[in-house]
Design a protein around this motif. Structure first.
Motif, short mmCIF file in Angstrom:
data_model
loop_
_atom_site.label_atom_id
_atom_site.label_comp_id
_atom_site.label_asym_id
_atom_site.label_seq_id
_atom_site.Cartn_x
_atom_site.Cartn_y
_atom_site.Cartn_z
N PHE A 84 0.90 -1.20 0.01
CA PHE A 84 0.13 -0.13 -0.07
C PHE A 84 0.89 1.31 -0.01
O PHE A 84 1.97 1.28 0.43
CB PHE A 84 -0.77 -0.09 1.20
N TYR A 85 0.39 2.26 -0.55
CA TYR A 85 0.98 3.44 -0.48
C TYR A 85 0.60 4.62 0.68
O TYR A 85 -0.49 4.70 0.87
CB TYR A 85 0.63 4.42 -1.81
N SER A 86 1.44 4.87 1.45
CA SER A 86 1.49 5.61 2.76
C SER A 86 0.19 6.68 2.59
O SER A 86 -0.58 6.77 3.48
CB SER A 86 2.55 5.88 3.41
N GLN A 87 0.41 7.69 1.91
CA GLN A 87 -0.26 8.59 1.81
C GLN A 87 -1.68 8.41 1.18
O GLN A 87 -2.50 9.18 1.79
CB GLN A 87 0.37 9.93 0.71
N SER A 88 -1.71 7.46 0.52
CA SER A 88 -3.06 7.24 -0.14
C SER A 88 -4.08 6.49 0.96
O SER A 88 -5.34 6.24 0.75
CB SER A 88 -2.97 6.20 -1.30
N ILE A 89 -3.55 5.84 1.77
CA ILE A 89 -4.37 5.02 2.54
C ILE A 89 -4.51 5.54 4.10
O ILE A 89 -5.21 4.84 4.98
CB ILE A 89 -3.69 3.58 2.99
N LYS A 122 6.50 4.11 1.40
CA LYS A 122 6.38 5.65 1.54
C LYS A 122 6.26 6.57 0.21
O LYS A 122 7.08 6.40 -0.55
CB LYS A 122 7.42 6.03 2.43
N THR A 123 5.35 7.44 0.24
CA THR A 123 5.01 7.96 -0.94
C THR A 123 4.85 9.61 -0.45
O THR A 123 4.45 9.81 0.79
CB THR A 123 3.52 7.71 -1.63
N ASN A 124 4.97 10.49 -1.29
CA ASN A 124 4.53 11.88 -1.19
C ASN A 124 3.08 12.37 -1.20
O ASN A 124 2.34 11.33 -1.61
CB ASN A 124 5.23 12.93 -2.08
N SER A 131 -10.14 11.15 -9.60
CA SER A 131 -11.13 10.47 -9.56
C SER A 131 -11.09 8.87 -9.49
O SER A 131 -11.85 7.96 -9.17
CB SER A 131 -12.07 10.81 -11.07
N ILE A 132 -9.66 8.62 -9.83
CA ILE A 132 -9.33 7.10 -9.51
C ILE A 132 -8.37 7.11 -8.14
O ILE A 132 -7.33 7.65 -8.43
CB ILE A 132 -8.62 6.55 -10.78
N LYS A 133 -8.67 6.50 -7.43
CA LYS A 133 -8.11 6.25 -6.26
C LYS A 133 -6.92 5.14 -6.20
O LYS A 133 -7.52 4.02 -5.90
CB LYS A 133 -8.82 6.48 -5.00
N ILE A 134 -5.84 5.38 -6.51
CA ILE A 134 -4.84 4.16 -6.70
C ILE A 134 -3.76 4.03 -5.16
O ILE A 134 -3.46 5.27 -4.72
CB ILE A 134 -3.87 4.28 -7.85
N ILE A 135 -4.11 3.27 -4.45
CA ILE A 135 -3.65 2.95 -3.03
C ILE A 135 -2.52 2.06 -2.87
O ILE A 135 -2.17 1.86 -1.75
CB ILE A 135 -5.01 2.79 -2.26
N SER A 228 10.25 8.88 -17.85
CA SER A 228 9.49 8.65 -17.02
C SER A 228 9.88 8.37 -15.77
O SER A 228 11.17 8.47 -15.57
CB SER A 228 8.56 7.51 -17.81
N LYS A 229 8.98 8.33 -14.88
CA LYS A 229 9.61 7.97 -13.53
C LYS A 229 8.79 6.62 -12.75
O LYS A 229 7.56 6.28 -13.01
CB LYS A 229 8.79 9.11 -12.33
N SER A 230 9.64 5.61 -12.56
CA SER A 230 9.37 4.46 -11.65
C SER A 230 9.81 4.67 -10.29
O SER A 230 10.90 4.32 -10.17
CB SER A 230 9.92 3.40 -12.46
N TRP A 231 8.72 4.37 -9.44
CA TRP A 231 8.87 4.53 -8.09
C TRP A 231 10.03 5.97 -7.74
O TRP A 231 9.37 6.93 -8.08
CB TRP A 231 9.83 3.34 -7.47
N ASN A 232 11.02 5.76 -7.40
CA ASN A 232 11.81 7.06 -7.50
C ASN A 232 12.83 7.37 -8.15
O ASN A 232 13.90 8.20 -8.24
CB ASN A 232 12.55 7.17 -5.80
N ASN A 233 12.89 6.18 -9.35
CA ASN A 233 14.11 6.41 -10.53
C ASN A 233 13.26 7.30 -11.33
O ASN A 233 12.23 7.15 -12.07
CB ASN A 233 14.16 5.13 -10.67
N VAL A 234 14.08 8.09 -12.16
CA VAL A 234 13.91 8.91 -13.44
C VAL A 234 14.41 8.26 -14.52
O VAL A 234 15.72 7.84 -14.51
CB VAL A 234 14.23 10.26 -13.49
#
Length: 303
Positions: A84-89, A122-124, A131-135, A228-234
């Motif tokens: 789960f993504y911290s800020q989303s849950i 952990k996410t920002n 409208s789409i809640k990705i958690i 593009s961005k994947s997790w914390n990698n550009v």
């Protein structure tokens, strides 16, 4: 002469010890923890939701008992864990958080998935008005010891399948589910190869190394460069046209585009090279196909 033999023997011993140490290091580094999921019931047909015009992200809807809101998880077979993504849950009352782990139970279709050890990434802060809640991410742990159907033609997924669908029974081939990675044998340019299937790599057909990319791309192909961005990698991707085919036993799949990436961590590339893989297959190469994955018997079929 004896001195030279001793020196040569010394180098040989060092090489052997280095190889053994390297094997132990990678084996431990990429071995996932014990599967902490409890999975009940066959899901029935779960509709796929795609993000982006190029179908960049494969999402599956989930629900919590007593909560009418629809949330989404990215279906990513390249991830060893469901997270789960911290800020989303943080505002979802059905999820209890303790010591950087989450305890909850949710439904994907009719399949109930529960654990008291869900990992939290952990996410920002994100846009709460989306409208789409990705958690989070539904990882390869949901496949382990179970049967799964991904039907790209009809945009649906079936989890925890009870029996092999009739359309796939005569098309099954062996594959490896090594460290929760789906590794499929195939033939490319007349050579036996191994390919990692990663449903989290939606927008690409075939990701490979730069050296392989140079060999396989059409000589006069234009190169499309994107960031593009994947997790914390550009990441910077380089995509070119290709006219090769990958053969999986009974079926031949054309590779129209291939890509190499700058920005992957050394660990990610090391995993592929350590496992002897030629590259990574994304969803794009299978968009007119269905894939049946049996992780209990290590059989897979592409139809």
């Amino acid at each position: 002469m004896k001195l030279f033999k001793k020196i040569a023997l010394g180098f040989l011993v060092i090489l052997i010890l280095t190889a053994i140490a390297g094997y132990i290091y990678f084996d431990q580094k990429f071995t996932p923890e014990k599967n902490y999921l409890t999975v009940k019931n066959e899901s029935g047909n779960i509709p796929i939701t795609w993000l982006g015009n190029d179908k960049n992200v494969l999402l599956l809807p989930i629900h919590f008992s007593g909560n009418s809101e629809t949330y989404y998880l990215q279906f990513d077979t390249g991830s060893a864990y469901t997270v789960f993504y911290s800020q989303s849950i943080e505002d979802i009352r059905e999820i209890s958080i303790d010591n950087e782990q989450a305890e909850t139970s949710f439904f994907v279709g009719k399949t109930e998935i529960s654990s008291d050890q869900f990992k939290i990434y952990k996410t920002n802060k994100d846009d709460k008005s989306d409208s789409i809640k990705i958690i989070g991410t539904l990882g390869a742990d949901v496949l382990e010891d179970r049967k799964t159907l991904i039907n790209f033609r009809e945009d649906l997924v079936v989890l925890n399948v009870s029996s092999i669908p009739a359309d796939f029974r005569n098309k099954l081939i062996d594959f490896k589910f090594k460290k929760r990675k789906i590794i499929i044998p195939g033939i490319l340019k007349g050579e036996q190869r191994k390919f990692l299937y990663d449903s989290g790599t939606s927008a690409f057909e075939f990701l490979t190394y730069k050296e392989e990319w140079e060999k396989l791309k059409l000589k006069n192909s234009k190169v499309k460069i994107e960031k593009s961005k994947s997790w914390n990698n550009v990441l910077t991707t380089y995509t070119a046209s290709c006219d090769q085919n990958i053969e999986f036993d009974h079926i031949k799949i054309p590779v129209k585009e291939l890509t190499y990436v700058e920005g992957f961590s050394n660990a990610q590339f090391s995993l592929m090279k350590f496992s002897g893989m030629s590259g990574m297959l994304g969803n794009k190469i299978f968009l007119d196909k269905s894939i049946f994955i049996d992780c209990s018997d290590h059989k897979i079929a592409i139809n």
